[in-house]
Scaffold this motif. Structure first.
Motif, PDB file in Angstrom:
ATOM      1  N   ASP A  24       0.638  -1.735  -0.315  1.00  0.00           N
ATOM      2  CA  ASP A  24      -0.025  -0.096  -0.182  1.00  0.00           C
ATOM      3  C   ASP A  24       0.409   1.507   0.118  1.00  0.00           C
ATOM      4  O   ASP A  24       0.301   1.861  -0.335  1.00  0.00           O
ATOM      5  CB  ASP A  24      -0.449   0.200   1.117  1.00  0.00           C
ATOM      6  N   GLN A  25       2.534   1.121   0.393  1.00  0.00           N
ATOM      7  CA  GLN A  25       2.902   2.473   0.067  1.00  0.00           C
ATOM      8  C   GLN A  25       3.613   2.808  -1.492  1.00  0.00           C
ATOM      9  O   GLN A  25       4.408   3.258  -2.004  1.00  0.00           O
ATOM     10  CB  GLN A  25       4.356   2.348   0.929  1.00  0.00           C
ATOM     11  N   LEU A  26       3.424   1.842  -2.279  1.00  0.00           N
ATOM     12  CA  LEU A  26       3.648   2.035  -3.802  1.00  0.00           C
ATOM     13  C   LEU A  26       2.873   3.302  -4.368  1.00  0.00           C
ATOM     14  O   LEU A  26       4.212   3.579  -5.160  1.00  0.00           O
ATOM     15  CB  LEU A  26       2.978   1.175  -4.759  1.00  0.00           C
ATOM     16  N   THR A  27       2.187   3.590  -4.137  1.00  0.00           N
ATOM     17  CA  THR A  27       1.510   4.994  -4.221  1.00  0.00           C
ATOM     18  C   THR A  27       2.478   6.461  -3.982  1.00  0.00           C
ATOM     19  O   THR A  27       2.747   7.354  -4.862  1.00  0.00           O
ATOM     20  CB  THR A  27       0.344   4.990  -3.682  1.00  0.00           C
ATOM     21  N   MET A  28       2.974   5.855  -2.583  1.00  0.00           N
ATOM     22  CA  MET A  28       3.486   6.775  -2.349  1.00  0.00           C
ATOM     23  C   MET A  28       4.922   6.989  -3.215  1.00  0.00           C
ATOM     24  O   MET A  28       5.449   8.073  -3.105  1.00  0.00           O
ATOM     25  CB  MET A  28       4.079   6.467  -0.893  1.00  0.00           C
ATOM     26  N   ALA A  29       5.411   5.847  -3.289  1.00  0.00           N
ATOM     27  CA  ALA A  29       6.823   6.001  -3.958  1.00  0.00           C
ATOM     28  C   ALA A  29       7.216   6.311  -5.080  1.00  0.00           C
ATOM     29  O   ALA A  29       8.182   7.254  -5.132  1.00  0.00           O
ATOM     30  CB  ALA A  29       7.342   4.295  -3.385  1.00  0.00           C
ATOM     31  N   HIS A  30       5.872   6.187  -5.868  1.00  0.00           N
ATOM     32  CA  HIS A  30       5.455   6.321  -6.978  1.00  0.00           C
ATOM     33  C   HIS A  30       5.378   7.733  -6.806  1.00  0.00           C
ATOM     34  O   HIS A  30       5.814   8.696  -8.042  1.00  0.00           O
ATOM     35  CB  HIS A  30       4.409   6.218  -7.732  1.00  0.00           C
ATOM     36  N   PHE A  42      13.162  15.627 -16.676  1.00  0.00           N
ATOM     37  CA  PHE A  42      13.230  15.096 -17.127  1.00  0.00           C
ATOM     38  C   PHE A  42      12.073  15.239 -17.582  1.00  0.00           C
ATOM     39  O   PHE A  42      10.948  16.008 -17.550  1.00  0.00           O
ATOM     40  CB  PHE A  42      13.173  13.132 -16.156  1.00  0.00           C
ATOM     41  N   ALA A  43      11.262  14.691 -19.484  1.00  0.00           N
ATOM     42  CA  ALA A  43      10.294  15.165 -19.849  1.00  0.00           C
ATOM     43  C   ALA A  43       9.164  14.117 -19.423  1.00  0.00           C
ATOM     44  O   ALA A  43       9.651  12.728 -18.461  1.00  0.00           O
ATOM     45  CB  ALA A  43      10.663  14.832 -21.459  1.00  0.00           C
ATOM     46  N   LEU A  44       7.805  13.842 -20.049  1.00  0.00           N
ATOM     47  CA  LEU A  44       7.182  13.164 -19.025  1.00  0.00           C
ATOM     48  C   LEU A  44       6.911  11.939 -19.977  1.00  0.00           C
ATOM     49  O   LEU A  44       6.567  11.136 -18.689  1.00  0.00           O
ATOM     50  CB  LEU A  44       5.652  14.513 -19.588  1.00  0.00           C
ATOM     51  N   ASP A  45       7.827  11.955 -21.427  1.00  0.00           N
ATOM     52  CA  ASP A  45       7.543  10.511 -21.752  1.00  0.00           C
ATOM     53  C   ASP A  45       8.482   9.637 -21.323  1.00  0.00           C
ATOM     54  O   ASP A  45       8.439   8.569 -20.764  1.00  0.00           O
ATOM     55  CB  ASP A  45       7.527  10.639 -23.622  1.00  0.00           C
ATOM     56  N   GLU A  46       9.696  10.513 -20.626  1.00  0.00           N
ATOM     57  CA  GLU A  46      11.098   9.731 -19.848  1.00  0.00           C
ATOM     58  C   GLU A  46      10.260   9.476 -18.550  1.00  0.00           C
ATOM     59  O   GLU A  46      10.943   8.323 -17.908  1.00  0.00           O
ATOM     60  CB  GLU A  46      11.755  10.967 -19.462  1.00  0.00           C
ATOM     61  N   VAL A  47       9.710  10.476 -17.998  1.00  0.00           N
ATOM     62  CA  VAL A  47       9.525   9.744 -16.217  1.00  0.00           C
ATOM     63  C   VAL A  47       8.404   8.530 -16.041  1.00  0.00           C
ATOM     64  O   VAL A  47       8.469   8.294 -15.338  1.00  0.00           O
ATOM     65  CB  VAL A  47       8.593  11.231 -16.039  1.00  0.00           C
ATOM     66  N   THR A  48       7.324   8.524 -17.165  1.00  0.00           N
ATOM     67  CA  THR A  48       6.676   7.452 -17.638  1.00  0.00           C
ATOM     68  C   THR A  48       7.572   6.682 -17.271  1.00  0.00           C
ATOM     69  O   THR A  48       6.603   5.606 -17.258  1.00  0.00           O
ATOM     70  CB  THR A  48       5.478   8.032 -18.640  1.00  0.00           C
ATOM     71  N   ASP A  49       8.344   6.063 -18.295  1.00  0.00           N
ATOM     72  CA  ASP A  49       9.065   5.247 -18.465  1.00  0.00           C
ATOM     73  C   ASP A  49       9.646   4.535 -17.090  1.00  0.00           C
ATOM     74  O   ASP A  49      10.066   3.351 -16.826  1.00  0.00           O
ATOM     75  CB  ASP A  49       9.680   5.019 -19.568  1.00  0.00           C
ATOM     76  N   LEU A  50      10.657   6.083 -16.896  1.00  0.00           N
ATOM     77  CA  LEU A  50      11.375   5.416 -15.279  1.00  0.00           C
ATOM     78  C   LEU A  50      10.256   5.277 -14.284  1.00  0.00           C
ATOM     79  O   LEU A  50      10.999   4.278 -13.344  1.00  0.00           O
ATOM     80  CB  LEU A  50      11.819   6.358 -15.156  1.00  0.00           C
ATOM     81  N   LEU A  51       9.205   5.948 -14.101  1.00  0.00           N
ATOM     82  CA  LEU A  51       8.240   5.208 -13.510  1.00  0.00           C
ATOM     83  C   LEU A  51       8.018   3.803 -13.456  1.00  0.00           C
ATOM     84  O   LEU A  51       7.714   2.767 -11.764  1.00  0.00           O
ATOM     85  CB  LEU A  51       7.299   6.568 -13.183  1.00  0.00           C
ATOM     86  N   ARG A 140      19.086  15.073 -27.176  1.00  0.00           N
ATOM     87  CA  ARG A 140      19.582  16.672 -26.198  1.00  0.00           C
ATOM     88  C   ARG A 140      18.593  17.429 -26.331  1.00  0.00           C
ATOM     89  O   ARG A 140      19.069  18.731 -26.218  1.00  0.00           O
ATOM     90  CB  ARG A 140      20.999  16.733 -26.881  1.00  0.00           C
ATOM     91  N   GLY A 141      17.125  17.613 -26.863  1.00  0.00           N
ATOM     92  CA  GLY A 141      16.600  17.975 -26.631  1.00  0.00           C
ATOM     93  C   GLY A 141      16.057  18.171 -25.608  1.00  0.00           C
ATOM     94  O   GLY A 141      16.924  17.883 -24.813  1.00  0.00           O
ATOM     95  N   SER A 142      14.871  19.632 -25.294  1.00  0.00           N
ATOM     96  CA  SER A 142      14.204  20.235 -24.275  1.00  0.00           C
ATOM     97  C   SER A 142      13.586  19.608 -23.722  1.00  0.00           C
ATOM     98  O   SER A 142      13.094  18.377 -24.242  1.00  0.00           O
ATOM     99  CB  SER A 142      13.366  21.630 -24.471  1.00  0.00           C
ATOM    100  N   ALA A 143      13.769  19.562 -22.100  1.00  0.00           N
ATOM    101  CA  ALA A 143      12.818  18.382 -21.622  1.00  0.00           C
ATOM    102  C   ALA A 143      11.798  18.816 -21.565  1.00  0.00           C
ATOM    103  O   ALA A 143      11.083  17.766 -20.677  1.00  0.00           O
ATOM    104  CB  ALA A 143      13.509  18.246 -19.453  1.00  0.00           C
ATOM    105  N   VAL A 144      10.550  19.736 -22.135  1.00  0.00           N
ATOM    106  CA  VAL A 144       9.443  19.890 -21.727  1.00  0.00           C
ATOM    107  C   VAL A 144       8.379  19.191 -22.887  1.00  0.00           C
ATOM    108  O   VAL A 144       9.503  18.843 -24.357  1.00  0.00           O
ATOM    109  CB  VAL A 144       9.618  21.211 -21.611  1.00  0.00           C
ATOM    110  N   SER A 145       7.566  18.146 -22.540  1.00  0.00           N
ATOM    111  CA  SER A 145       6.760  18.456 -23.562  1.00  0.00           C
ATOM    112  C   SER A 145       6.105  18.455 -23.840  1.00  0.00           C
ATOM    113  O   SER A 145       5.039  18.910 -23.009  1.00  0.00           O
ATOM    114  CB  SER A 145       6.186  16.551 -23.305  1.00  0.00           C
TER     115      SER A 145
END
Length: 145
Positions: A24-30, A42-51, A140-145
């Motif tokens: 039940d703590q996975l949500t907190m870690a995420h 990190f860009a949103l698509d990068e964050v999604t993969d890393l998460l 190496r582009g912008s980190a903004v998605s």
């Protein structure tokens, strides 16, 4: 005179946190990891993969952990590179199923993946278990998605 602390590598940052080793703590870690990654540029698509990779790693560690322990997470980033470390005390050595589908997902989403188990720690009642993964930005582009 005060000694100045410096980053080991200019522009590099490290942020860590702990959560109880409970599903039940996975949500907190995420949520904490998501904030760290977004603030880290990190860009949103990068964050999604890393998460997704982190969710799989933390889930595996929670399932392997000795009851009452914690998951210790740390992220080190800078210049389009991320290193992640998650650790706990496992009930048995080699307790993470590295042949499971979720583990293959982690291996696909990351550039490096390593699991390490220490010797039995009688004070902690289990085996120190650490998972480390790394990721390198492809463009190496912008980190903004």
């Amino acid at each position: 005179m005060h000694e100045q602390q410096r980053d080991p590598v200019p522009g590099q940052w490290t942020v860590g946190f702990q959560v109880p080793a409970e599903l039940d703590q996975l949500t907190m870690a995420h949520a904490v990891a998501e904030t760290i990654l977004l603030v880290g540029g990190f860009a949103l698509d990068e964050v999604t993969d890393l998460l997704l990779a982190l969710d799989e790693v933390v889930t595996a560690l929670v399932l392997a952990s000795v009851p009452g322990t914690r998951i210790d997470c740390a992220f080190t980033g800078g210049d389009g590179v991320l290193g992640a470390r998650a650790a706990t005390v496992a009930r048995t050595p080699d307790s993470i199923d590295e042949d499971a589908f979720g583990w293959h997902v982690v291996a696909t989403l990351t550039d490096t993946l390593r699991t390490e188990y220490g010797h039995y720690d009688s004070a902690r009642g289990g085996y120190p278990a650490t998972v480390e993964f790394g990721w390198i930005r492809r463009s190496r582009g912008s980190a903004v998605s």
